[in-house]
Design a protein around this motif. Structure first.
Motif, short mmCIF file in Angstrom:
data_model
loop_
_atom_site.label_atom_id
_atom_site.label_comp_id
_atom_site.label_asym_id
_atom_site.label_seq_id
_atom_site.Cartn_x
_atom_site.Cartn_y
_atom_site.Cartn_z
N LEU A 1 0.82 -1.21 0.00
CA LEU A 1 0.00 0.00 0.00
C LEU A 1 0.85 1.26 0.00
N LEU B 1 -1.42 2.99 -4.52
CA LEU B 1 -2.77 3.40 -4.13
C LEU B 1 -3.37 4.35 -5.17
N ASN C 1 -6.83 3.39 -7.18
CA ASN C 1 -8.02 4.25 -7.23
C ASN C 1 -8.40 4.64 -8.65
N ASN D 1 -1.59 -7.11 0.44
CA ASN D 1 -0.93 -6.37 1.51
C ASN D 1 0.01 -7.29 2.29
N ILE E 1 -6.49 -6.32 -1.32
CA ILE E 1 -6.96 -4.93 -1.24
C ILE E 1 -7.55 -4.50 -2.58
N GLN F 1 -10.34 -1.24 -4.44
CA GLN F 1 -10.86 0.11 -4.21
C GLN F 1 -11.90 0.11 -3.10
N LEU G 1 -10.19 -0.52 0.55
CA LEU G 1 -8.91 0.14 0.82
C LEU G 1 -8.94 0.96 2.10
#
Length: 355
Positions: free
Chosen positions: A289, A294, A298, A307, A342, A344, A347
């Motif tokens: 992450l 990230l 997104n 993760n 993980i 969207q 998150l």
């Protein structure tokens, strides 16, 4: 409900013996009649006695010097997270007389690691936390540390046929297996997939090789090798324009490529390429992450991140040394951390800095 504190005096009174006898049973020292020993042990269990290690450490005034032999966070944002975990453990354990010194090495420079590892040996700490990124170079140091009776904990990279106090991290094989499973669910039609190592010295990176093995074995075990073709490659993002050129050639030579599995924290390098070239037909799975990943998660150019909980690796690595040296607990040889997927949608639940 507040937990009742059980004292040695309470155990002695119930066992109808002296505090000295209870102390000898607790620490397995001195001579105690077998029937008395069994009685005391039974009462200890019934009363759920737990030693007050804080009081003991303050009484003895013993201090413990730990060293964390870790990569420089300035070279890769991934390494900032283990440092946060180490710092958190240091804060929690300071009251027990534990101090932690960082020996920082360049994760892209073998000589830097060797120099710092030699410094560790000269310092002869009470305990050592190490990220053994360079497989061949670290092996002689394991022998030296064992000869000096320095307990060491590994994190991030698991190495077989050695004797650390503990390994903290993910099961690399299972994480590769999981990545393959995720991608196969998202791609029901026959296609090609790419296992990609970015900016890595692959022959010297045992955990990445193990991830690749796990990825490939998924298709073998599920009898899917006729449906999915798995390729592998190594590229250097640091080379700039040639990185894009090499990717151009890879994609041009494999028209049915529909998925890329990046084995480290640099999935963003591929996502950046996909965005620039407006490629929306390639699924992308990577790790960690970090801010760049990230950003592209997104935007939708990274589909899943696994993760590795690097903060937890640093935190629990130090804690296992404390559990062994200070709290005298039995330490399991492996502490695998969960494989969190993980997206969207989930998150926000993983962005707590304390996790």
């Amino acid at each position: 409900m507040k937990k009742k504190i059980v004292r040695i005096k309470d155990i002695a009174e119930r066992a109808e013996t002296s505090k000295g006898t209870v102390d000898r049973v607790l620490h397995n020292r001195g001579r105690v009649a077998e029937d008395v020993r069994e009685k005391v042990l039974k009462i200890i269990k019934e009363m759920n006695y737990e030693p007050n290690f804080l009081a003991q450490s303050l009484k003895t005034q013993k201090t413990y010097s730990f060293i964390a032999l870790v990569p420089d966070p300035k070279t890769d944002p991934y390494w900032e997270f283990p440092e946060h975990g180490i710092a958190k453990a240091e804060k929690d354990l300071r009251q027990y007389g534990i101090s932690i010194t960082r020996f920082i090495f360049d994760p892209h420079d073998v000589s830097s690691f060797i120099e710092k590892a030699k410094d560790v040996t000269r310092e002869h700490p009470d305990g050592l936390l190490v990220a053994p990124l360079f497989y061949k170079e670290v092996l002689p140091f394991f022998k030296e540390w064992e000869a000096l009776e320095i307990p060491y904990v590994l994190f991030n990279t698991q190495i077989s046929n050695i004797n650390p106090l503990c390994y903290i991290g993910q099961d690399s094989y299972q994480s590769g297996f999981l990545a393959a499973k995720i991608l196969s669910f998202g791609l029901p039609d026959a296609c090609s997939m790419l296992v990609l190592h970015i900016d890595e010295d692959l022959p010297n990176s045992a955990h990445l090789i193990t991830k690749e093995e796990g990825f490939k074995d998924y298709f073998i075990r599920k009898n899917l090798t006729d449906k999915y073709k798995v390729l592998e490659a190594s590229l250097n993002f640091s080379e700039g324009e040639s990185f894009d050129h090499n990717l151009d050639q890879l994609l041009a030579g494999e028209k049915e490529l529909r998925a890329i599995y990046v084995t480290n924290s640099k999935a963003f390098a591929i996502a950046q390429y996909l965005e620039k070239n407006k490629l929306n037909h390639i699924k992308l799975v990577g790790y960690d992450l970090i801010p760049q990943n990230l950003h592209y998660l997104n935007l939708g150019f990274v589909d899943f991140l696994i993760n590795q909980n690097p903060l937890g690796q640093g935190y629990w690595g130090i804690y296992q040394l404390a559990n062994h040296l200070v709290f005298k607990k039995e330490i399991p040889p492996i502490k695998f951390l969960p494989l969190d997927i993980i997206t969207q949608e989930n998150l926000e639940y993983y962005l707590d800095p304390e996790q």
